[in-house]
Design a protein around this motif. Structure first.
Motif, PDB file in Angstrom:
ATOM      1  N   TYR A   1      32.754   1.995 -12.824  1.00 11.81           N
ATOM      2  CA  TYR A   1      32.158   0.722 -12.404  1.00 11.81           C
ATOM      3  C   TYR A   1      30.775   0.898 -11.783  1.00 11.81           C
ATOM      4  O   TYR A   1      29.984  -0.058 -11.737  1.00 11.81           O
TER       5      TYR A   1
ATOM      6  N   LEU B   1      29.412   0.669 -16.162  1.00 11.54           N
ATOM      7  CA  LEU B   1      29.249  -0.788 -16.226  1.00 11.54           C
ATOM      8  C   LEU B   1      27.785  -1.213 -16.168  1.00 11.54           C
ATOM      9  O   LEU B   1      27.344  -2.016 -16.999  1.00 11.54           O
ATOM     10  N   PRO B   2      26.970  -0.714 -15.215  1.00 11.38           N
ATOM     11  CA  PRO B   2      25.545  -1.075 -15.237  1.00 11.38           C
ATOM     12  C   PRO B   2      24.834  -0.658 -16.514  1.00 11.38           C
ATOM     13  O   PRO B   2      24.005  -1.414 -17.038  1.00 11.38           O
TER      14      PRO B   2
ATOM     15  N   ALA C   1      26.101  -0.397 -19.483  1.00 11.72           N
ATOM     16  CA  ALA C   1      26.496  -1.346 -20.533  1.00 11.72           C
ATOM     17  C   ALA C   1      25.687  -2.638 -20.435  1.00 11.72           C
ATOM     18  O   ALA C   1      25.261  -3.198 -21.462  1.00 11.72           O
ATOM     19  N   ILE C   2      25.442  -3.098 -19.228  1.00 13.06           N
ATOM     20  CA  ILE C   2      24.622  -4.313 -19.045  1.00 13.06           C
ATOM     21  C   ILE C   2      23.173  -4.036 -19.440  1.00 13.06           C
ATOM     22  O   ILE C   2      22.503  -4.905 -20.025  1.00 13.06           O
TER      23      ILE C   2
ATOM     24  N   ILE D   1      22.962  -4.410 -23.120  1.00 14.51           N
ATOM     25  CA  ILE D   1      23.015  -5.817 -23.532  1.00 14.51           C
ATOM     26  C   ILE D   1      21.636  -6.449 -23.404  1.00 14.51           C
ATOM     27  O   ILE D   1      21.184  -7.185 -24.295  1.00 14.51           O
ATOM     28  N   VAL D   2      20.951  -6.158 -22.301  1.00 13.83           N
ATOM     29  CA  VAL D   2      19.589  -6.678 -22.123  1.00 13.83           C
ATOM     30  C   VAL D   2      18.651  -6.090 -23.169  1.00 13.83           C
ATOM     31  O   VAL D   2      17.762  -6.778 -23.692  1.00 13.83           O
TER      32      VAL D   2
ATOM     33  N   LEU E   1      22.333  -2.378  -9.766  1.00 13.96           N
ATOM     34  CA  LEU E   1      22.612  -3.426 -10.752  1.00 13.96           C
ATOM     35  C   LEU E   1      22.284  -4.804 -10.193  1.00 13.96           C
ATOM     36  O   LEU E   1      21.750  -5.659 -10.913  1.00 13.96           O
TER      37      LEU E   1
ATOM     38  N   TYR F   1      18.589  -5.240 -10.314  1.00 11.70           N
ATOM     39  CA  TYR F   1      18.180  -5.374 -11.714  1.00 11.70           C
ATOM     40  C   TYR F   1      18.447  -6.792 -12.223  1.00 11.70           C
ATOM     41  O   TYR F   1      17.580  -7.408 -12.868  1.00 11.70           O
ATOM     42  N   LEU F   2      19.617  -7.313 -11.931  1.00 15.70           N
ATOM     43  CA  LEU F   2      19.952  -8.661 -12.387  1.00 15.70           C
ATOM     44  C   LEU F   2      19.104  -9.723 -11.687  1.00 15.70           C
ATOM     45  O   LEU F   2      18.710 -10.719 -12.309  1.00 15.70           O
TER      46      LEU F   2
ATOM     47  N   LYS G   1      15.908  -9.835 -13.572  1.00 14.83           N
ATOM     48  CA  LYS G   1      16.008 -10.317 -14.954  1.00 14.83           C
ATOM     49  C   LYS G   1      16.247 -11.819 -15.023  1.00 14.83           C
ATOM     50  O   LYS G   1      15.681 -12.511 -15.871  1.00 14.83           O
TER      51      LYS G   1
END
Length: 373
Positions: A127, A131-132, A134-135, A138-139, A230, A233-234, A237
């Protein structure tokens, strides 16, 4: 005065008038040309080319396939340091921590029951790292920006590994007993002490060794290092701080931090850490994550916080090339127009001079003939 003196005087006046007209016209031509091609007042074509160039970069002119190896080679030394940090983490986990003095009167706060981990160790990289990443992919599949993908992964790994090195180094140096240290040291419940009052543990060595690594919490620091990165980062974005009042975006940003906080709470509930250990671990992880994030990305509240620094550097370089080409083309047009104007001026000058000479020579012949008659 003789007639030839009068003719010479009139011809000099005509020539001086013509040269004054010509000299007064040339500065006007150069002034117009220089003002029309200043860097500030570029043509609309140049601005459109900049916009098109920007769209090309945004639409994926720098992908993993086209520029992935170039970006990786540029940061080759960073990847080497990253592997070195991973090796240091392994070494710090192998060596023995400092065995702090633990007296009988200190056992009051160290007799909590020995429980298993609610969040197992193997789940942390799942996690906090997987998980980060993978995100990030996606971006990337949406924006096709290899700089964003590479720097996000590199910054995340640096955040986690630097936090791991600092956490494990402090653990080994401090050697604080865990809340369940009594049952680690005396599995049968029979405590034994030496002449100085220090514990004489007869439990399993690996369990006792782990019992001296309470401060700070590794689960919490790693969680805040990965999920904190993360969250930053989000926030960049989705443009959380765009001053439009979309509070719902904060829920997305706080979600990773909430999960990391719950991991820290579980460490206290499992009696593996004191609350001070969890607080210090969370603070340490988030501070390191913030430093690592700001190495590659602008602050989330910045107007350009949605992209990495490298992206805007490439954009600025392409814009500079476009502006330089526009200025060169403008200067070529300026030189061409100036040559055409000069040719027209020379033609007009020579034409006027011819008419003037013809007129003056005709008047002189008429005066000569009249004098002879």
């Amino acid at each position: 005065m003789p007639w030839w003196d009068l003719g010479s005087l009139s011809r000099l006046k005509n020539f001086s008038g013509l040269f004054q007209d010509v000299s007064s016209k040339k500065p006007e031509i150069s002034a117009v040309n220089s003002d029309s091609f200043t860097p500030i007042d570029l043509p609309l074509i140049g601005h459109r080319e900049d916009e098109n160039k920007m769209q090309e970069v945004q639409l994926g002119s720098h992908t993993v396939r086209s520029h992935g190896m170039t970006v990786a080679r540029t940061h080759m030394h960073d990847w080497v340091i990253l592997m070195l940090l991973g090796l240091i983490v392994v070494i710090l986990n192998v060596i023995h921590p400092f065995y702090r003095f633990v007296g009988k009167d200190m056992m009051t706060d160290l007799k909590y029951p020995l429980k298993s981990n609610t969040v197992p160790v193997w789940a942390i990289p799942m996690y906090a790292v997987a998980l980060p990443i993978a995100i990030f992919f996606i971006v990337y599949f949406r924006r096709r920006d290899v700089y964003d993908l590479h720097h996000a992964i590199l910054g995340l790994l640096f955040s986690v590994l630097i936090t791991g090195v600092i956490t494990d180094a402090i653990k080994d140096a401090v050697g604080r007993p865990r809340p369940d240290f009594f049952w680690r040291c005396f599995p049968d419940g029979k405590d034994v002490y030496d002449q100085l009052g220090n514990v004489v543990c007869h439990g399993k060595k690996s369990v006792i060794k782990e019992g001296h690594k309470s401060f700070p919490s590794g689960h919490t620091s790693w969680s805040f290092a990965g999920l904190g990165f993360l969250s930053l980062y989000l926030s960049g974005k989705i443009k959380v701080f765009d001053r439009k009042g979309h509070v719902a975006k904060l829920c997305i940003v706080f979600l990773p931090l909430l999960f990391a906080s719950l991991v820290g709470v579980s460490r206290v509930d499992d009696y593996w850490h004191h609350w001070q250990d969890v607080f210090a671990g969370g603070l340490l992880g988030f501070i390191v994550a913030s430093f690592c994030y700001l190495q590659f990305f602008p602050p989330p509240y910045h107007a350009q916080g949605w992209g990495p620094y490298a992206y805007f550097q490439v954009l600025e370089e392409s814009r500079s090339v476009t502006q330089a080409a526009t200025i060169v083309n403008g200067s070529n047009v300026q030189v061409t127009e100036a040559r055409v104007e000069n040719q027209e001026d020379e033609t007009s000058i020579h034409g006027c001079m011819g008419l003037s000479l013809a007129h003056n020579s005709g008047s002189a012949l008429e005066e000569l003939e009249s004098g002879r008659r």
